[in-house]
Design a protein around this motif. Structure first.
Motif, short mmCIF file in Angstrom:
data_model
loop_
_atom_site.label_atom_id
_atom_site.label_comp_id
_atom_site.label_asym_id
_atom_site.label_seq_id
_atom_site.Cartn_x
_atom_site.Cartn_y
_atom_site.Cartn_z
N MET A 1 5.35 0.73 8.57
CA MET A 1 4.16 0.24 9.26
C MET A 1 3.40 1.33 10.02
N HIS A 2 3.65 2.59 9.70
CA HIS A 2 2.86 3.69 10.26
C HIS A 2 2.00 4.26 9.13
N LEU A 3 0.82 4.71 9.47
CA LEU A 3 -0.06 5.25 8.43
C LEU A 3 0.52 6.53 7.84
N ASP A 4 1.44 7.18 8.56
CA ASP A 4 2.16 8.34 7.99
C ASP A 4 2.84 7.94 6.69
N GLN A 5 3.23 6.69 6.59
CA GLN A 5 3.92 6.18 5.41
C GLN A 5 2.95 5.43 4.49
N VAL A 6 2.03 4.68 5.09
CA VAL A 6 1.20 3.75 4.33
C VAL A 6 0.02 4.42 3.62
N VAL A 7 -0.62 5.38 4.29
CA VAL A 7 -1.88 5.94 3.79
C VAL A 7 -1.83 7.44 3.52
N TYR A 8 -1.20 8.22 4.40
CA TYR A 8 -1.25 9.67 4.27
C TYR A 8 -0.74 10.18 2.92
N LEU B 1 0.83 -1.21 0.00
CA LEU B 1 0.00 0.00 0.00
C LEU B 1 0.87 1.26 0.00
N THR B 2 2.02 1.18 0.65
CA THR B 2 2.92 2.33 0.75
C THR B 2 3.26 2.92 -0.61
N TYR B 3 3.47 2.04 -1.60
CA TYR B 3 3.96 2.51 -2.90
C TYR B 3 2.86 2.72 -3.93
N LEU C 1 -0.72 8.71 0.06
CA LEU C 1 -1.68 8.32 -0.97
C LEU C 1 -2.88 9.26 -0.96
N LEU C 2 -3.42 9.55 0.22
CA LEU C 2 -4.54 10.49 0.34
C LEU C 2 -4.13 11.88 -0.13
N PHE C 3 -2.93 12.28 0.26
CA PHE C 3 -2.43 13.62 -0.08
C PHE C 3 -2.31 13.80 -1.59
N MET C 4 -1.60 12.87 -2.25
CA MET C 4 -1.36 13.02 -3.68
C MET C 4 -2.62 12.80 -4.51
N VAL D 1 -15.56 15.19 -6.00
CA VAL D 1 -14.69 14.08 -5.58
C VAL D 1 -13.52 14.61 -4.76
N THR D 2 -12.95 15.73 -5.19
CA THR D 2 -11.83 16.34 -4.46
C THR D 2 -12.27 16.75 -3.07
N GLY D 3 -13.46 17.32 -2.95
CA GLY D 3 -13.99 17.70 -1.64
C GLY D 3 -14.18 16.51 -0.72
N LEU D 4 -14.69 15.41 -1.29
CA LEU D 4 -14.87 14.18 -0.50
C LEU D 4 -13.52 13.66 -0.01
N LEU D 5 -12.53 13.65 -0.91
CA LEU D 5 -11.20 13.17 -0.54
C LEU D 5 -10.54 14.07 0.50
N LEU D 6 -10.79 15.37 0.38
CA LEU D 6 -10.21 16.32 1.32
C LEU D 6 -10.74 16.07 2.73
N TYR D 7 -12.03 15.84 2.85
CA TYR D 7 -12.59 15.54 4.17
C TYR D 7 -12.05 14.21 4.69
N LEU D 8 -11.98 13.21 3.81
CA LEU D 8 -11.48 11.89 4.21
C LEU D 8 -10.05 11.99 4.72
N ALA D 9 -9.22 12.79 4.05
CA ALA D 9 -7.82 12.96 4.47
C ALA D 9 -7.75 13.53 5.88
N ILE D 10 -8.55 14.56 6.14
CA ILE D 10 -8.53 15.19 7.47
C ILE D 10 -9.13 14.25 8.52
N TYR D 11 -10.04 13.37 8.09
CA TYR D 11 -10.63 12.38 9.00
C TYR D 11 -9.57 11.37 9.44
N PHE D 12 -8.55 11.18 8.61
CA PHE D 12 -7.46 10.26 8.94
C PHE D 12 -6.41 10.93 9.81
#
Length: 357
Positions: free
Chosen positions: A211-218, A172-174, A220-223, A243-254
Protein backbone atom coordinates in the motif's frame (compact mmCIF):
# COMPACT_ATOMS: atom_id res chain seq x y z
CA UNK A 1 13.89 -18.89 6.53
CA UNK A 2 17.23 -19.65 8.18
CA UNK A 3 17.64 -16.01 9.26
CA UNK A 4 14.10 -15.89 10.65
CA UNK A 5 14.62 -19.16 12.52
CA UNK A 6 18.01 -18.34 14.07
CA UNK A 7 17.26 -14.61 14.44
CA UNK A 8 20.91 -13.47 14.47
CA UNK A 9 21.37 -9.94 15.78
CA UNK A 10 23.96 -9.01 13.17
CA UNK A 11 21.47 -6.75 11.39
CA UNK A 12 20.30 -5.03 14.57
CA UNK A 13 23.94 -4.24 15.43
CA UNK A 14 24.31 -2.05 12.34
CA UNK A 15 23.98 1.66 13.29
CA UNK A 16 20.74 3.08 11.90
CA UNK A 17 19.13 -0.30 11.14
CA UNK A 18 15.66 -0.20 12.70
CA UNK A 19 13.85 -3.37 11.56
CA UNK A 20 13.49 -5.97 14.27
CA UNK A 21 12.26 -9.53 14.63
CA UNK A 22 8.64 -9.92 15.70
CA UNK A 23 7.87 -12.61 18.30
CA UNK A 24 4.92 -14.95 17.52
CA UNK A 25 2.90 -13.59 20.46
CA UNK A 26 3.22 -10.07 19.02
CA UNK A 27 2.25 -11.01 15.47
CA UNK A 28 0.22 -14.24 15.68
CA UNK A 29 -0.65 -15.90 12.37
CA UNK A 30 -3.84 -17.94 12.95
CA UNK A 31 -4.45 -18.47 9.24
CA UNK A 32 -1.00 -19.93 8.57
CA UNK A 33 -2.55 -22.48 6.19
CA UNK A 34 -2.68 -19.66 3.60
CA UNK A 35 1.06 -20.32 3.15
CA UNK A 36 0.41 -23.86 1.94
CA UNK A 37 -2.25 -22.56 -0.44
CA UNK A 38 -0.08 -19.86 -2.01
CA UNK A 39 2.94 -22.20 -2.20
CA UNK A 40 0.87 -24.73 -4.14
CA UNK A 41 -0.63 -22.01 -6.34
CA UNK A 42 2.84 -20.58 -7.01
CA UNK A 43 4.26 -23.97 -7.97
CA UNK A 44 1.36 -24.60 -10.37
CA UNK A 45 1.65 -21.15 -11.97
CA UNK A 46 5.44 -21.33 -12.44
CA UNK A 47 5.18 -24.88 -13.78
CA UNK A 48 2.53 -23.85 -16.29
CA UNK A 49 4.59 -20.84 -17.40
CA UNK A 50 7.83 -22.76 -17.91
CA UNK A 51 5.98 -25.49 -19.77
CA UNK A 52 4.24 -23.02 -22.10
CA UNK A 53 6.55 -19.98 -22.43
CA UNK A 54 5.00 -19.10 -25.80
CA UNK A 55 1.59 -18.28 -24.25
CA UNK A 56 2.71 -14.85 -23.13
CA UNK A 57 -0.63 -13.15 -22.42
CA UNK A 58 -1.93 -16.11 -20.42
CA UNK A 59 1.34 -16.34 -18.49
CA UNK A 60 1.29 -12.67 -17.54
CA UNK A 61 -2.38 -12.90 -16.48
CA UNK A 62 -1.51 -15.93 -14.34
CA UNK A 63 1.44 -14.15 -12.71
CA UNK A 64 -0.49 -10.94 -12.04
CA UNK A 65 -3.34 -12.98 -10.54
CA UNK A 66 -0.93 -15.04 -8.44
CA UNK A 67 0.82 -11.89 -7.18
CA UNK A 68 -2.53 -10.38 -6.20
CA UNK A 69 -3.58 -13.54 -4.32
CA UNK A 70 -0.15 -13.78 -2.65
CA UNK A 71 -0.27 -10.22 -1.36
CA UNK A 72 -3.87 -10.54 -0.19
CA UNK A 73 -3.05 -13.83 1.57
CA UNK A 74 -0.35 -12.18 3.67
CA UNK A 75 -2.90 -9.55 4.63
CA UNK A 76 -5.45 -12.18 5.65
CA UNK A 77 -3.03 -14.50 7.50
CA UNK A 78 -3.03 -12.47 10.77
CA UNK A 79 -6.83 -12.88 10.82
CA UNK A 80 -7.75 -9.24 10.20
CA UNK A 81 -9.36 -9.76 6.80
CA UNK A 82 -9.27 -6.77 4.47
CA UNK A 83 -8.25 -4.59 7.43
CA UNK A 84 -4.91 -6.39 7.31
CA UNK A 85 -4.36 -4.55 4.02
CA UNK A 86 -6.24 -1.33 4.86
CA UNK A 87 -4.23 -0.68 8.03
CA UNK A 88 -1.20 0.47 6.02
CA UNK A 89 -3.20 3.47 4.81
CA UNK A 90 -4.62 4.20 8.25
CA UNK A 91 -1.80 3.93 10.80
CA UNK A 92 1.54 4.16 8.96
CA UNK A 93 3.41 7.38 8.24
CA UNK A 94 2.19 7.44 4.66
CA UNK A 95 -1.40 7.57 5.93
CA UNK A 96 -0.71 11.30 5.97
CA UNK A 97 -1.41 11.27 2.23
CA UNK A 98 -4.75 9.45 2.50
CA UNK A 99 -5.92 11.76 5.27
CA UNK A 100 -5.06 14.83 3.19
CA UNK A 101 -6.73 13.29 0.12
CA UNK A 102 -9.96 12.86 2.09
CA UNK A 103 -9.95 16.56 2.99
CA UNK A 104 -8.51 18.27 -0.08
CA UNK A 105 -10.40 17.99 -3.36
CA UNK A 106 -8.81 20.62 -5.61
CA UNK A 107 -6.00 18.80 -7.44
CA UNK A 108 -5.06 21.85 -9.51
CA UNK A 109 -4.62 23.94 -6.36
CA UNK A 110 -2.34 21.32 -4.79
CA UNK A 111 -0.33 20.95 -8.01
CA UNK A 112 0.12 24.71 -8.48
CA UNK A 113 0.58 25.72 -4.84
CA UNK A 114 2.45 22.73 -3.43
CA UNK A 115 5.17 24.70 -1.63
CA UNK A 116 2.60 26.91 0.10
CA UNK A 117 0.54 23.84 1.00
CA UNK A 118 3.54 22.15 2.63
CA UNK A 119 4.16 25.23 4.77
CA UNK A 120 0.49 25.66 5.71
CA UNK A 121 0.48 22.94 8.38
CA UNK A 122 3.44 22.33 10.71
CA UNK A 123 2.17 18.80 11.53
CA UNK A 124 2.84 17.61 7.97
CA UNK A 125 6.02 15.61 7.44
CA UNK A 126 6.01 13.24 4.49
CA UNK A 127 4.59 15.74 1.97
CA UNK A 128 7.68 17.88 2.57
CA UNK A 129 9.95 15.11 1.25
CA UNK A 130 8.01 14.33 -1.94
CA UNK A 131 7.17 15.99 -5.26
CA UNK A 132 3.45 16.72 -5.85
CA UNK A 133 2.78 13.54 -7.85
CA UNK A 134 2.64 11.41 -4.70
CA UNK A 135 -0.22 13.34 -3.05
CA UNK A 136 -2.02 13.89 -6.37
CA UNK A 137 -2.13 10.12 -6.96
CA UNK A 138 -3.86 9.58 -3.62
CA UNK A 139 -6.29 12.40 -4.42
CA UNK A 140 -7.02 10.80 -7.79
CA UNK A 141 -7.62 7.47 -6.03
CA UNK A 142 -10.05 9.19 -3.67
CA UNK A 143 -12.01 10.67 -6.57
CA UNK A 144 -12.13 7.27 -8.32
CA UNK A 145 -13.36 5.60 -5.14
CA UNK A 146 -16.17 8.13 -4.77
CA UNK A 147 -17.63 8.05 -8.29
CA UNK A 148 -20.51 5.69 -7.49
CA UNK A 149 -22.94 6.82 -4.77
CA UNK A 150 -20.50 9.49 -3.57
CA UNK A 151 -19.93 10.26 0.12
CA UNK A 152 -19.55 13.86 1.27
CA UNK A 153 -18.21 13.74 4.83
CA UNK A 154 -14.47 13.60 5.39
CA UNK A 155 -14.69 10.37 7.39
CA UNK A 156 -16.81 8.64 4.76
CA UNK A 157 -14.49 9.76 1.95
CA UNK A 158 -11.49 8.49 3.91
CA UNK A 159 -13.10 5.08 4.49
CA UNK A 160 -14.03 4.85 0.81
CA UNK A 161 -10.48 5.73 -0.22
CA UNK A 162 -8.67 3.19 1.95
CA UNK A 163 -11.12 0.39 1.13
CA UNK A 164 -10.95 1.06 -2.61
CA UNK A 165 -7.15 1.31 -2.53
CA UNK A 166 -6.93 -1.94 -0.54
CA UNK A 167 -8.61 -3.75 -3.41
CA UNK A 168 -7.07 -1.91 -6.37
CA UNK A 169 -3.49 -1.13 -5.27
CA UNK A 170 -2.41 -4.79 -4.96
CA UNK A 171 -3.54 -5.29 -8.55
CA UNK A 172 -1.69 -2.18 -9.77
CA UNK A 173 1.41 -3.50 -7.99
CA UNK A 174 1.80 -6.39 -10.43
CA UNK A 175 1.07 -4.51 -13.66
CA UNK A 176 4.83 -3.83 -13.69
CA UNK A 177 5.20 -7.42 -14.93
CA UNK A 178 4.07 -6.27 -18.39
CA UNK A 179 6.92 -3.79 -19.07
CA UNK A 180 9.29 -6.04 -17.10
CA UNK A 181 8.52 -8.88 -19.51
CA UNK A 182 8.82 -6.65 -22.59
CA UNK A 183 12.16 -5.26 -21.40
CA UNK A 184 13.46 -8.70 -20.50
CA UNK A 185 12.41 -10.13 -23.87
CA UNK A 186 14.24 -7.31 -25.61
CA UNK A 187 17.56 -7.99 -23.90
CA UNK A 188 17.57 -11.75 -23.20
CA UNK A 189 14.60 -13.53 -24.76
CA UNK A 190 11.11 -14.67 -23.78
CA UNK A 191 12.00 -17.46 -21.36
CA UNK A 192 14.43 -15.39 -19.29
CA UNK A 193 11.92 -12.53 -19.25
CA UNK A 194 9.25 -14.85 -17.83
CA UNK A 195 11.68 -16.15 -15.19
CA UNK A 196 12.41 -12.55 -14.17
CA UNK A 197 8.66 -11.96 -13.80
CA UNK A 198 8.30 -15.11 -11.69
CA UNK A 199 11.08 -13.93 -9.38
CA UNK A 200 9.56 -10.46 -9.06
CA UNK A 201 6.30 -11.83 -7.64
CA UNK A 202 8.12 -13.36 -4.65
CA UNK A 203 10.45 -10.50 -3.72
CA UNK A 204 9.72 -9.85 0.01
CA UNK A 205 9.41 -6.07 -0.30
CA UNK A 206 6.92 -6.41 -3.17
CA UNK A 207 4.76 -8.83 -1.18
CA UNK A 208 5.05 -7.35 2.31
CA UNK A 209 5.67 -3.59 2.06
CA UNK A 210 2.14 -3.02 0.86
CA UNK A 211 0.00 0.00 0.00
CA UNK A 212 2.93 2.38 -0.56
CA UNK A 213 3.51 3.96 -3.95
CA UNK A 214 7.10 2.67 -3.67
CA UNK A 215 5.50 -0.70 -4.40
CA UNK A 216 2.34 0.24 -6.31
CA UNK A 217 3.51 2.84 -8.85
CA UNK A 218 7.28 3.47 -8.83
CA UNK A 219 8.34 0.10 -10.32
CA UNK A 220 5.73 0.46 -13.07
CA UNK A 221 6.98 3.95 -13.99
CA UNK A 222 10.59 2.77 -13.77
CA UNK A 223 10.24 -0.30 -16.00
CA UNK A 224 7.93 1.37 -18.52
CA UNK A 225 10.43 4.20 -18.99
CA UNK A 226 13.34 1.75 -19.24
CA UNK A 227 11.48 -0.31 -21.85
CA UNK A 228 10.47 2.65 -24.04
CA UNK A 229 14.07 3.91 -23.90
CA UNK A 230 15.44 0.60 -25.20
CA UNK A 231 12.64 0.13 -27.71
CA UNK A 232 12.95 3.66 -29.12
CA UNK A 233 16.64 3.05 -29.93
CA UNK A 234 15.98 -0.42 -31.30
CA UNK A 235 13.37 1.00 -33.69
CA UNK A 236 15.24 4.26 -34.24
CA UNK A 237 12.01 6.05 -33.33
CA UNK A 238 12.34 9.64 -32.20
CA UNK A 239 8.58 9.63 -31.51
CA UNK A 240 9.00 6.84 -28.97
CA UNK A 241 11.94 8.86 -27.65
CA UNK A 242 9.50 11.71 -26.97
CA UNK A 243 7.26 9.27 -25.07
CA UNK A 244 10.29 8.19 -23.02
CA UNK A 245 11.02 11.82 -22.17
CA UNK A 246 7.43 12.37 -21.05
CA UNK A 247 7.55 9.25 -18.88
CA UNK A 248 10.90 10.28 -17.43
CA UNK A 249 9.52 13.62 -16.26
CA UNK A 250 6.36 11.95 -14.92
CA UNK A 251 8.47 9.48 -12.91
CA UNK A 252 10.46 12.27 -11.28
CA UNK A 253 7.20 14.17 -10.64
CA UNK A 254 6.11 11.18 -8.55
CA UNK A 255 9.33 10.58 -6.64
CA UNK A 256 12.87 11.92 -6.51
CA UNK A 257 14.00 8.38 -5.74
CA UNK A 258 13.45 7.71 -9.46
CA UNK A 259 16.11 10.26 -10.48
CA UNK A 260 18.59 7.42 -11.25
CA UNK A 261 16.39 6.78 -14.29
CA UNK A 262 18.06 9.76 -15.99
CA UNK A 263 21.56 8.22 -16.33
CA UNK A 264 20.05 4.73 -16.63
CA UNK A 265 17.92 5.70 -19.64
CA UNK A 266 20.99 7.15 -21.38
CA UNK A 267 22.93 3.97 -20.62
CA UNK A 268 20.12 1.77 -21.93
CA UNK A 269 19.96 3.84 -25.12
CA UNK A 270 23.70 3.48 -25.76
CA UNK A 271 23.82 -0.23 -24.93
CA UNK A 272 20.83 -0.96 -27.15
CA UNK A 273 22.33 1.00 -30.04
CA UNK A 274 25.74 -0.68 -29.90
CA UNK A 275 24.14 -4.13 -29.66
CA UNK A 276 22.28 -3.70 -32.95
CA UNK A 277 25.35 -4.28 -35.18
CA UNK A 278 23.84 -2.59 -38.19
CA UNK A 279 24.40 0.68 -40.01
CA UNK A 280 21.88 3.42 -39.41
CA UNK A 281 21.25 6.83 -40.89
CA UNK A 282 21.44 10.00 -38.85
CA UNK A 283 17.64 10.22 -38.55
CA UNK A 284 17.61 6.72 -37.09
CA UNK A 285 20.61 7.23 -34.84
CA UNK A 286 20.56 7.64 -31.06
CA UNK A 287 21.08 11.37 -31.60
CA UNK A 288 17.60 11.73 -33.06
CA UNK A 289 16.09 9.46 -30.39
CA UNK A 290 17.83 11.31 -27.56
CA UNK A 291 16.66 14.58 -29.13
CA UNK A 292 13.10 13.28 -28.96
CA UNK A 293 13.65 12.20 -25.36
CA UNK A 294 14.96 15.64 -24.39
CA UNK A 295 12.04 17.29 -26.23
CA UNK A 296 9.44 15.23 -24.36
CA UNK A 297 11.08 15.96 -21.02
CA UNK A 298 11.38 19.70 -21.73
CA UNK A 299 7.77 19.98 -22.90
CA UNK A 300 6.44 18.76 -19.55
CA UNK A 301 9.06 20.73 -17.63
CA UNK A 302 8.07 23.99 -19.32
CA UNK A 303 4.34 23.27 -19.13
CA UNK A 304 4.64 22.61 -15.39
CA UNK A 305 6.61 25.84 -14.94
CA UNK A 306 4.08 27.84 -16.94
CA UNK A 307 0.75 26.33 -15.87
CA UNK A 308 1.56 25.13 -12.34
CA UNK A 309 4.49 27.34 -11.35
CA UNK A 310 6.26 24.11 -10.41
CA UNK A 311 10.04 24.01 -10.42
CA UNK A 312 11.43 20.50 -9.70
CA UNK A 313 14.82 21.91 -8.68
CA UNK A 314 13.22 24.15 -6.04
CA UNK A 315 11.09 21.25 -4.78
CA UNK A 316 14.07 18.88 -4.68
CA UNK A 317 16.14 21.38 -2.71
CA UNK A 318 13.31 21.90 -0.21
CA UNK A 319 12.73 18.14 0.13
CA UNK A 320 16.41 17.40 0.77
CA UNK A 321 16.72 20.23 3.31
CA UNK A 322 13.68 18.98 5.19
CA UNK A 323 15.06 15.45 5.12
CA UNK A 324 18.40 16.65 6.52
CA UNK A 325 16.67 18.29 9.49
CA UNK A 326 14.26 15.38 10.02
CA UNK A 327 17.02 12.76 10.06
CA UNK A 328 19.54 14.91 11.97
CA UNK A 329 21.99 14.50 9.10
CA UNK A 330 25.60 15.30 9.90
CA UNK A 331 27.56 15.90 6.67
CA UNK A 332 30.90 14.25 6.11
CA UNK A 333 32.64 11.29 4.49
CA UNK A 334 31.97 8.98 7.45
CA UNK A 335 28.21 9.65 7.45
CA UNK A 336 27.99 9.28 3.68
CA UNK A 337 29.81 5.94 3.67
CA UNK A 338 27.88 4.66 6.69
CA UNK A 339 24.46 5.38 5.23
CA UNK A 340 25.47 4.25 1.75
CA UNK A 341 26.41 0.91 3.29
CA UNK A 342 23.22 0.81 5.33
CA UNK A 343 21.16 1.47 2.19
CA UNK A 344 22.83 -1.42 0.36
CA UNK A 345 22.30 -3.79 3.31
CA UNK A 346 18.63 -2.85 3.62
CA UNK A 347 18.15 -3.16 -0.14
CA UNK A 348 19.63 -6.66 -0.06
CA UNK A 349 17.47 -7.61 2.92
CA UNK A 350 14.27 -6.20 1.42
CA UNK A 351 14.94 -7.86 -1.94
CA UNK A 352 15.62 -11.21 -0.30
CA UNK A 353 19.09 -12.59 0.37
CA UNK A 354 18.76 -15.59 -2.02
CA UNK A 355 17.81 -13.31 -4.92
CA UNK A 356 20.64 -10.88 -4.18
CA UNK A 357 23.12 -13.75 -3.90
Amino acid sequence: LLVLTLQPHIFQSIPGYFWHFMAPHITPIPNWWFLAFVALAGALVVGCILKNPHRVILNLVLLISFGYVLQMSFGFMPGFGLNGIRSRLVITGHSEFTKIAAVESDMFKIASEYEDFCKSDTSLQYVHTKPPGQLLFYMLTQKASNIINPRHTIRARFDRLVTFASIVYPLLTYLVLIPLYLFGKLISGKRDALIACCLYTVIPSVTLVTMHLDQVVYPLLFMTTAYTAARSVELGSWKLGVVTGLLLYLAIYFSFSLLPLVPLVLGIALITFYSQNKGVSFLHSPIAVLGGLASGFLVLLLLALWLLDYNPITRFDAAINYHRIWKNWQPGIFSSLKFAGLNLIEFAWWSGLPLIA
